[in-house]
Design a protein around this motif. Structure first.
Motif, mmCIF file in Angstrom:
data_model
loop_
_atom_site.group_PDB
_atom_site.id
_atom_site.type_symbol
_atom_site.label_atom_id
_atom_site.label_comp_id
_atom_site.label_asym_id
_atom_site.label_seq_id
_atom_site.Cartn_x
_atom_site.Cartn_y
_atom_site.Cartn_z
ATOM 1 N N ALA A 107 30.773 -16.622 2.878
ATOM 2 C CA ALA A 107 31.046 -17.909 3.532
ATOM 3 C C ALA A 107 30.203 -19.019 2.916
ATOM 4 O O ALA A 107 30.676 -20.147 2.722
ATOM 5 N N THR A 108 28.945 -18.698 2.594
ATOM 6 C CA THR A 108 28.064 -19.678 1.955
ATOM 7 C C THR A 108 28.605 -20.079 0.590
ATOM 8 O O THR A 108 28.604 -21.262 0.219
ATOM 9 N N MET A 162 30.952 -24.541 11.388
ATOM 10 C CA MET A 162 30.982 -23.085 11.308
ATOM 11 C C MET A 162 32.319 -22.662 10.731
ATOM 12 O O MET A 162 33.311 -23.392 10.832
ATOM 13 N N GLU A 163 32.330 -21.491 10.100
ATOM 14 C CA GLU A 163 33.547 -20.977 9.490
ATOM 15 C C GLU A 163 34.098 -19.835 10.332
ATOM 16 O O GLU A 163 33.352 -18.978 10.812
ATOM 17 N N VAL A 164 35.412 -19.839 10.500
ATOM 18 C CA VAL A 164 36.100 -18.762 11.225
ATOM 19 C C VAL A 164 37.088 -18.114 10.273
ATOM 20 O O VAL A 164 37.904 -18.811 9.648
ATOM 21 N N GLY A 165 37.004 -16.800 10.117
ATOM 22 C CA GLY A 165 37.912 -16.072 9.246
ATOM 23 C C GLY A 165 39.059 -15.456 10.031
ATOM 24 O O GLY A 165 38.880 -14.983 11.154
ATOM 25 N N VAL A 166 40.253 -15.472 9.452
ATOM 26 C CA VAL A 166 41.443 -14.897 10.082
ATOM 27 C C VAL A 166 42.075 -13.913 9.094
ATOM 28 O O VAL A 166 42.226 -14.226 7.911
ATOM 29 N N ARG A 167 42.408 -12.740 9.577
ATOM 30 C CA ARG A 167 43.018 -11.712 8.719
ATOM 31 C C ARG A 167 44.332 -11.265 9.364
ATOM 32 O O ARG A 167 44.375 -10.932 10.552
ATOM 33 N N ALA A 168 45.394 -11.322 8.586
ATOM 34 C CA ALA A 168 46.705 -10.890 9.076
ATOM 35 C C ALA A 168 47.067 -9.545 8.458
ATOM 36 O O ALA A 168 46.912 -9.359 7.247
ATOM 37 N N GLU A 180 26.025 -9.370 6.569
ATOM 38 C CA GLU A 180 25.336 -10.122 5.517
ATOM 39 C C GLU A 180 26.275 -10.443 4.359
ATOM 40 O O GLU A 180 26.209 -11.523 3.768
ATOM 41 N N ARG A 181 27.157 -9.497 4.023
ATOM 42 C CA ARG A 181 28.123 -9.740 2.949
ATOM 43 C C ARG A 181 29.045 -10.900 3.326
ATOM 44 O O ARG A 181 29.273 -11.810 2.505
ATOM 45 N N ARG A 182 29.558 -10.899 4.550
ATOM 46 C CA ARG A 182 30.445 -11.991 4.979
ATOM 47 C C ARG A 182 29.703 -13.326 5.008
ATOM 48 O O ARG A 182 30.267 -14.371 4.676
#
Length: 287
Positions: free
Chosen positions: A55-56, A1-7, A49-51
């Protein structure tokens, strides 16, 4: 699975300022230490859905970077020169390589659609894939149909043209496939009860057949079918391929979830086998 991080940088007044974004991938391991299959995710509408699609797409980019950009295929050709004096050795290794690939235990299910399953196997700088499904056709009949490589144009859209160049013996043949592959096809019947039928493919080079002008000659290190007899005259058909740079762009879209062409191709194969389940009279006469 992918986890996104935003600073972000923020202050008491004014809008927050985006500093950086990062994406990390994680594997969830079970008690045995092997990766678990996560439940299917249904993304939330619009932004979710966009995210999900982004990710795909990143997954496909990672696959292509790892197995195409990083590999120096041009330094070591995958095809071997065909030499009639060495044909027994080449045919044996063709079959042996496919059997060894099929026997690997660490295949991982990538995706499944209507009982057609796509597996992947990562070995150092090599990505292999396996597509399998059960079909309602006896194993021997499926073997006869799939072993005749020129029939593949009937069900595989990637095979535009396939012609026999040389019949080595009763079980080994050399074909020319557009878009410009020279393939040694070696077929073997089961040695004993519970064994599979094998149709192994690998690239060879022939001085009499140089690359076509306007084409980049493709190469296959190891590919082919295993066909295992199951219950009620049905067969488990598995297709294997150690993905070369020419093949990987097609399959990486399936592995990433951007496409299901593997499913449509296998359905087409199953329909072809079902249509030809019974031998025609001319085939029975030759036997």
């Amino acid at each position: 699975m992918e986890v996104g991080v935003r600073a972000e940088a923020y202050q008491e007044e004014g809008l927050n300022r985006h500093i950086n974004s990062a994406f990390m991938t994680f594997e969830v391991l079970g008690d045995s230490g092997k990766p678990c299959t996560l439940p299917r995710i249904r993304p939330e509408p619009l932004e979710g859905e966009r995210r999900f699609q982004e990710a795909t797409a990143r997954k496909k980019i990672r696959l292509d970077r790892k197995y195409i950009i990083s590999r120096k295929q041009s330094e070591v050709p995958l095809s071997v020169p065909w030499d009639p004096r060495n044909q027994v050795y080449l045919s044996y290794n063709n079959v042996s390589a496919l059997k060894m690939l099929a026997a690997r235990k660490n295949w991982r299910l990538s995706t499944e659609k209507d009982k057609v399953r796509l597996y992947t196997l990562e070995q150092k700088s090599m990505l292999s894939f396996r597509v399998e499904a059960e079909v309602d056709v006896p194993a021997h009949r499926a073997f006869c149909l799939l072993a005749e490589l020129s029939n593949r144009t009937s069900w595989d859209m990637h095979y535009k043209k396939c012609e026999l160049i040389h019949g080595v013996d009763d079980d080994d043949f050399i074909y020319h496939v557009l878009q410009d592959f020279i393939l040694l096809a070696s077929r073997r019947k089961p040695c004993g009860h519970g064994d599979s039928y094998v149709i192994a493919l690998r690239s060879v080079s022939l001085a009499t057949h140089p690359p076509f002008e306007g084409y980049n000659r493709g190469e296959v290190l190891c590919a082919g079918f295993t066909i295992l007899e199951t219950n009620n005259n049905m067969s488990l058909i598995s297709y294997y391929n150690q993905a070369s740079p020419e093949v990987l762009p097609y399959i990486s879209t399936d592995i990433a979830g951007l496409s299901s062409s593997f499913y449509h191709t296998f359905c087409s194969c199953s329909q072809y086998l079902s249509r030809n389940r019974q031998p025609v009279a001319s085939e029975e006469t030759r036997r």
